[in-house]
Design a protein around this motif. Structure first.
Motif, PDB file in Angstrom:
ATOM      1  N   HIS A   1     -12.079 -17.522 -11.652  1.00  0.00           N
ATOM      2  CA  HIS A   1     -13.379 -17.726 -12.307  1.00  0.00           C
ATOM      3  C   HIS A   1     -14.490 -17.445 -11.298  1.00  0.00           C
ATOM      4  O   HIS A   1     -14.327 -17.698 -10.106  1.00  0.00           O
ATOM      5  N   SER A   2     -15.626 -16.944 -11.821  1.00  0.00           N
ATOM      6  CA  SER A   2     -16.636 -16.409 -10.889  1.00  0.00           C
ATOM      7  C   SER A   2     -17.138 -17.446  -9.881  1.00  0.00           C
ATOM      8  O   SER A   2     -17.326 -17.122  -8.718  1.00  0.00           O
ATOM      9  N   PHE A   3     -17.325 -18.702 -10.328  1.00  0.00           N
ATOM     10  CA  PHE A   3     -17.798 -19.716  -9.371  1.00  0.00           C
ATOM     11  C   PHE A   3     -16.832 -19.833  -8.192  1.00  0.00           C
ATOM     12  O   PHE A   3     -17.255 -19.911  -7.026  1.00  0.00           O
ATOM     13  N   TYR A   4     -15.536 -19.863  -8.477  1.00  0.00           N
ATOM     14  CA  TYR A   4     -14.533 -20.068  -7.424  1.00  0.00           C
ATOM     15  C   TYR A   4     -14.409 -18.849  -6.513  1.00  0.00           C
ATOM     16  O   TYR A   4     -14.194 -18.974  -5.309  1.00  0.00           O
ATOM     17  N   ARG A   5     -14.569 -17.655  -7.098  1.00  0.00           N
ATOM     18  CA  ARG A   5     -14.564 -16.445  -6.251  1.00  0.00           C
ATOM     19  C   ARG A   5     -15.756 -16.451  -5.326  1.00  0.00           C
ATOM     20  O   ARG A   5     -15.638 -16.201  -4.118  1.00  0.00           O
ATOM     21  N   LYS A   6     -16.937 -16.741  -5.911  1.00  0.00           N
ATOM     22  CA  LYS A   6     -18.185 -16.672  -5.121  1.00  0.00           C
ATOM     23  C   LYS A   6     -18.228 -17.749  -4.057  1.00  0.00           C
ATOM     24  O   LYS A   6     -18.618 -17.519  -2.921  1.00  0.00           O
ATOM     25  N   THR A   7     -17.842 -18.985  -4.443  1.00  0.00           N
ATOM     26  CA  THR A   7     -18.016 -20.117  -3.540  1.00  0.00           C
ATOM     27  C   THR A   7     -16.931 -20.193  -2.474  1.00  0.00           C
ATOM     28  O   THR A   7     -17.203 -20.525  -1.327  1.00  0.00           O
ATOM     29  N   PHE A   8     -15.684 -19.880  -2.865  1.00  0.00           N
ATOM     30  CA  PHE A   8     -14.581 -20.087  -1.925  1.00  0.00           C
ATOM     31  C   PHE A   8     -13.900 -18.773  -1.515  1.00  0.00           C
ATOM     32  O   PHE A   8     -12.948 -18.790  -0.738  1.00  0.00           O
ATOM     33  N   GLY A   9     -14.377 -17.649  -2.077  1.00  0.00           N
ATOM     34  CA  GLY A   9     -13.843 -16.346  -1.671  1.00  0.00           C
ATOM     35  C   GLY A   9     -12.461 -16.026  -2.220  1.00  0.00           C
ATOM     36  O   GLY A   9     -11.765 -15.170  -1.672  1.00  0.00           O
ATOM     37  N   PHE A  10     -12.048 -16.690  -3.295  1.00  0.00           N
ATOM     38  CA  PHE A  10     -10.741 -16.356  -3.874  1.00  0.00           C
ATOM     39  C   PHE A  10     -10.787 -14.968  -4.489  1.00  0.00           C
ATOM     40  O   PHE A  10     -11.843 -14.500  -4.927  1.00  0.00           O
TER      41      PHE A  10
END
Ligand SMILES: *Cc1c(COP(=O)(O)O)cnc(C)c1O
Length: 403
Positions: A349-358
């Protein structure tokens, strides 16, 4: 294969398997719930009061936990549990990427870091060996999720948490009726959170329950669930006389009102009977779908466990089926059958990609299930004919779209 012999899918202009749409999931209301709601409305006590406390008492008994706290969601329960267990900024909490986003969101709400451990492809639940690889000095606890109602390997998980002195919060949103060996889900972990959202096995519209066997955890969670004040309103105005409240924490507003508990009291009574029906439908689906090429059936529950039979999810095998999972859901809809996805992995999900770099490929097993999974209608007030229609529609689409 001779295409002319194949039945044309409704999405391409063919005749649908069903005329009347079979929705994916819906709660079932009986006269008893309606009477109880009316009684509550007439009583004048719409907030948290005697019915909520009775629901808690009965749920604690059902889940074999010492204490149960009724809340307005499972998400509230998970958040409270993390708070009471002292998770804060910089701490790491390990969970599965194959879950609803709220399991991870609550970790973020505490300022902590969600650390994902991939699933075991044979169970679709968090893999204990992957958990152990991710433990370090910052790790505070583990949130196993009993996906679709199949219990996680709690024996292995509790061995790890004991060894590393970690806490455990179970996300049992799917697993109200489940057992791990001789232990009821809800009776093992530091805290267990249940969901009574409209599509769950026990539904109150919005609602949840948090169970624990630890008296001080239970007390602190109760206080924090209602603004952090030392007595709830029901007790404040009771026959015992007025006592002023005192805020001992900056708490939340997470309590369940009696209006919701009115539904829960009666839904709880029917839980086991509904479970029996879903168990029968599970077997009917397993049998009816077993010879269809292009799909993978749900995994078996671990030995010596009892699943809750919450969701019946299959995988659409991309090497054998020409259309994507999402296209398959659209095609099912045209056949008159609703379907869902549980779940697209959280880390993508975009929040998790953006915030944690997944990024894609971080958790390949969760992604393989997440990108191909599809949940079929599966609830006790379906008829056997409805179940057979589901099987027929899946068979029709798999045949037509086979590579
Ligand atoms: C539904 C669900 C939740 C959240 O439940 P709410 O009661 O809606 O907060 C959490 N985890 C999982 C796995 C769920 O399916």
């Amino acid at each position: 294969m001779n295409r002319v012999a194949l039945k044309k899918p409704a999405i391409e202009g063919g005749k649908p398997v069903r005329k009347r749409f079979l929705i994916f999931g819906q709660p079932r209301l009986f006269r008893e719930e309606i009477d109880e709601i009316i009684d509550t409305v007439r009583s004048g006590w719409w907030g948290t009061g005697p019915k909520t406390h009775e629901f808690e008492r009965r749920f604690a008994h059902y889940s074999q936990a010492k204490y149960a706290l009724a809340l307005n969601s499972a998400t509230a329960g998970l958040h409270l549990a993390l708070d009471v267990l002292g998770v804060g900024p910089g701490d790491e909490v390990i969970t599965t990427p194959l879950t609803f986003v709220s399991t991870a969101n609550v970790i973020v709400h505490r300022g902590a870091i969600p650390v994902f451990a991939d699933i075991d492809p044979d169970t679709w639940n968090i893999d204990p060996a992957e958990i152990e690889k991710r433990i370090n000095k910052k790790t505070k606890m583990i949130i196993p999720v009993h996906l679709h109602g199949r219990p996680c390997d709690m024996g292995a998980i509790l061995t790890i948490t004991r060894k590393h002195k970690l806490k455990v919060i179970e996300d049992a949103a799917h697993a109200t009726e489940a057992w791990y060996r001789k232990k009821k889900i809800g009776s093992m972990a530091d805290f267990t959170a249940f969901s009574f959202y409209a599509t769950k096995n026990l539904a109150t519209g919005e609602g949840g329950m948090l169970t624990t066997n630890n008296k001080s955890y239970a007390l602190e969670a109760r206080i924090k669930s209602l603004h952090g004040i030392s007595h709830d309103a029901w007790k404040r105005y009771s026959a015992a006389g007025f006592t002023p409240y005192d805020a001992v924490y900056a708490g939340y507003k997470y309590n369940m009102p009696d209006l919701m508990a009115s539904l829960g009291l009666h839904q709880l009574k029917r839980l086991q009977a509904n479970w029996q029906i879903r168990k029968r439908y599970w077997q009917r689906l397993d049998k009816g779908l077993s010879d269809i090429a292009g799909i993978t059936l749900p995994p078996k529950s671990l030995p010596d466990t009892t699943p809750a039979y919450h969701l019946y999810a299959i995988l659409i095998e991309p090497q054998r089926i020409k259309i994507s999972r999402n296209q398959f859901i659209d095609a099912l809809k045209f056949e008159g059958i609703g379907a869902g996805v549980h779940f697209d992995p959280v880390h993508l999900h975009s929040f998790y990609r953006k915030t944690f770099g997944f990024k894609p490929d971080d958790f390949p097993h969760a992604e393989a299930v997440g990108s191909t999974t599809l949940s079929l209608p599966f609830y006790p007030h379906m008829t056997e004919k409805d179940v057979d229609d589901v099987i027929e529609a899946v068979r029709k689409l798999c045949k037509y779209y086979s590579r």
